[in-house]
Design a protein around this motif. Sequence first.
Motif, PDB file in Angstrom:
ATOM      1  N   ASN A  90     -15.589 -86.748 -51.904  1.00 53.28           N
ATOM      2  CA  ASN A  90     -15.998 -86.357 -53.053  1.00 53.28           C
ATOM      3  C   ASN A  90     -16.999 -87.820 -53.476  1.00 53.28           C
ATOM      4  O   ASN A  90     -16.942 -89.097 -52.900  1.00 53.28           O
ATOM      5  CB  ASN A  90     -14.994 -86.548 -54.270  1.00 53.28           C
ATOM      6  N   LYS A  91     -17.998 -87.858 -54.413  1.00 55.42           N
ATOM      7  CA  LYS A  91     -18.594 -88.807 -54.825  1.00 55.42           C
ATOM      8  C   LYS A  91     -18.292 -88.723 -56.413  1.00 55.42           C
ATOM      9  O   LYS A  91     -18.138 -87.683 -57.039  1.00 55.42           O
ATOM     10  CB  LYS A  91     -20.252 -88.778 -54.638  1.00 55.42           C
ATOM     11  N   ILE A  92     -18.507 -89.951 -57.122  1.00 56.55           N
ATOM     12  CA  ILE A  92     -17.911 -89.907 -58.493  1.00 56.55           C
ATOM     13  C   ILE A  92     -18.988 -90.880 -58.968  1.00 56.55           C
ATOM     14  O   ILE A  92     -19.459 -92.298 -58.830  1.00 56.55           O
ATOM     15  CB  ILE A  92     -16.543 -90.502 -58.567  1.00 56.55           C
ATOM     16  N   LEU A 127     -11.674 -89.769 -51.543  1.00 59.90           N
ATOM     17  CA  LEU A 127     -11.829 -90.428 -52.803  1.00 59.90           C
ATOM     18  C   LEU A 127     -11.377 -89.416 -53.724  1.00 59.90           C
ATOM     19  O   LEU A 127     -11.952 -88.428 -53.996  1.00 59.90           O
ATOM     20  CB  LEU A 127     -13.383 -90.892 -53.125  1.00 59.90           C
ATOM     21  N   GLU A 128     -10.256 -89.692 -54.203  1.00 59.61           N
ATOM     22  CA  GLU A 128      -9.820 -88.863 -55.217  1.00 59.61           C
ATOM     23  C   GLU A 128     -10.179 -88.682 -56.577  1.00 59.61           C
ATOM     24  O   GLU A 128     -10.551 -87.696 -57.234  1.00 59.61           O
ATOM     25  CB  GLU A 128      -8.059 -88.878 -55.205  1.00 59.61           C
ATOM     26  N   GLY A 129     -10.182 -89.963 -57.100  1.00 56.46           N
ATOM     27  CA  GLY A 129     -10.428 -89.821 -58.512  1.00 56.46           C
ATOM     28  C   GLY A 129     -10.789 -91.238 -59.113  1.00 56.46           C
ATOM     29  O   GLY A 129     -10.370 -92.222 -58.534  1.00 56.46           O
ATOM     30  N   ILE A 130     -11.230 -91.261 -60.285  1.00 55.32           N
ATOM     31  CA  ILE A 130     -11.572 -92.517 -60.995  1.00 55.32           C
ATOM     32  C   ILE A 130     -11.369 -91.976 -62.584  1.00 55.32           C
ATOM     33  O   ILE A 130     -11.885 -90.828 -62.908  1.00 55.32           O
ATOM     34  CB  ILE A 130     -13.020 -93.177 -60.856  1.00 55.32           C
ATOM     35  N   VAL A 131     -10.534 -92.757 -63.470  1.00 58.69           N
ATOM     36  CA  VAL A 131     -10.498 -92.672 -64.594  1.00 58.69           C
ATOM     37  C   VAL A 131     -10.347 -93.895 -65.369  1.00 58.69           C
ATOM     38  O   VAL A 131     -10.003 -94.905 -64.931  1.00 58.69           O
ATOM     39  CB  VAL A 131      -8.828 -91.600 -64.967  1.00 58.69           C
ATOM     40  N   ALA A 143      -8.909 -96.838 -63.329  1.00 61.45           N
ATOM     41  CA  ALA A 143      -7.894 -96.492 -62.175  1.00 61.45           C
ATOM     42  C   ALA A 143      -8.706 -95.559 -61.144  1.00 61.45           C
ATOM     43  O   ALA A 143      -9.496 -94.906 -61.512  1.00 61.45           O
ATOM     44  CB  ALA A 143      -6.761 -96.003 -62.642  1.00 61.45           C
ATOM     45  N   ALA A 144      -8.646 -95.903 -59.858  1.00 59.88           N
ATOM     46  CA  ALA A 144      -9.170 -95.001 -59.035  1.00 59.88           C
ATOM     47  C   ALA A 144      -8.138 -94.782 -57.690  1.00 59.88           C
ATOM     48  O   ALA A 144      -7.114 -95.590 -57.634  1.00 59.88           O
ATOM     49  CB  ALA A 144     -10.372 -95.937 -58.241  1.00 59.88           C
ATOM     50  N   SER A 145      -8.050 -93.881 -57.236  1.00 59.38           N
ATOM     51  CA  SER A 145      -7.280 -93.528 -55.822  1.00 59.38           C
ATOM     52  C   SER A 145      -8.063 -92.974 -54.765  1.00 59.38           C
ATOM     53  O   SER A 145      -9.061 -92.138 -55.073  1.00 59.38           O
ATOM     54  CB  SER A 145      -6.193 -92.796 -56.270  1.00 59.38           C
TER      55      SER A 145
END
Length: 185
Positions: A90-92, A127-131, A143-145
């Motif tokens: 993923n790209k975020i 890259l799972e996520g950023i919140v 937070a990112a993971s």
Amino acid sequence: MKKSLFFLLLGVGVLTACVSKGEKNAEQKSSTTMALQDSVSAGEIHRMQSSDTEVNIKFKGKDYRSRILRTPDETLPHVTNETGETYIDNKILLQLTSGDKSVFERTFTKKDFASAVDSAFLSKAILEGIVYDKVTSEGFVYAASVCYPNTDLYVPLSITVFPNGKIDIKQLDTLEEDYEEGASK
């Protein structure tokens, strides 16, 4: 597919639960757009759903808007797990604005976390996520993971965006320790 969807939702649930404290400081937009892929046949490439989330944030008396757009990116190197399943990374896009002024805008890939994540782990992860997490006296904390796809193995990360547009990325030992430190300040 049911197993993949279960682990995907479990991962999203864990990440959401870890940052729920920070949402007390933010007003969630009334809708979050997500598109799920119905099924993946054997031998096909797996991908996470796209998501687009906006949050209103108050920081030092000013109003800000944070937008996070996650999309699978075919141009990034694919990741193959031990069972031979292939995943698209993923790209975020993270945007932070105040009124019409852009404070921060950057598209992250897992390579942006190379200074905080072991290269052996990173090579097999996505890259799972950023919140959005919270605000501190220094700035906006996200937070990112980065995770092994379709597992519960992940590296929790923290991204601090300073009001001048600079950032600091660090790996967290555990999210609980991060919250305990924040509560004691």
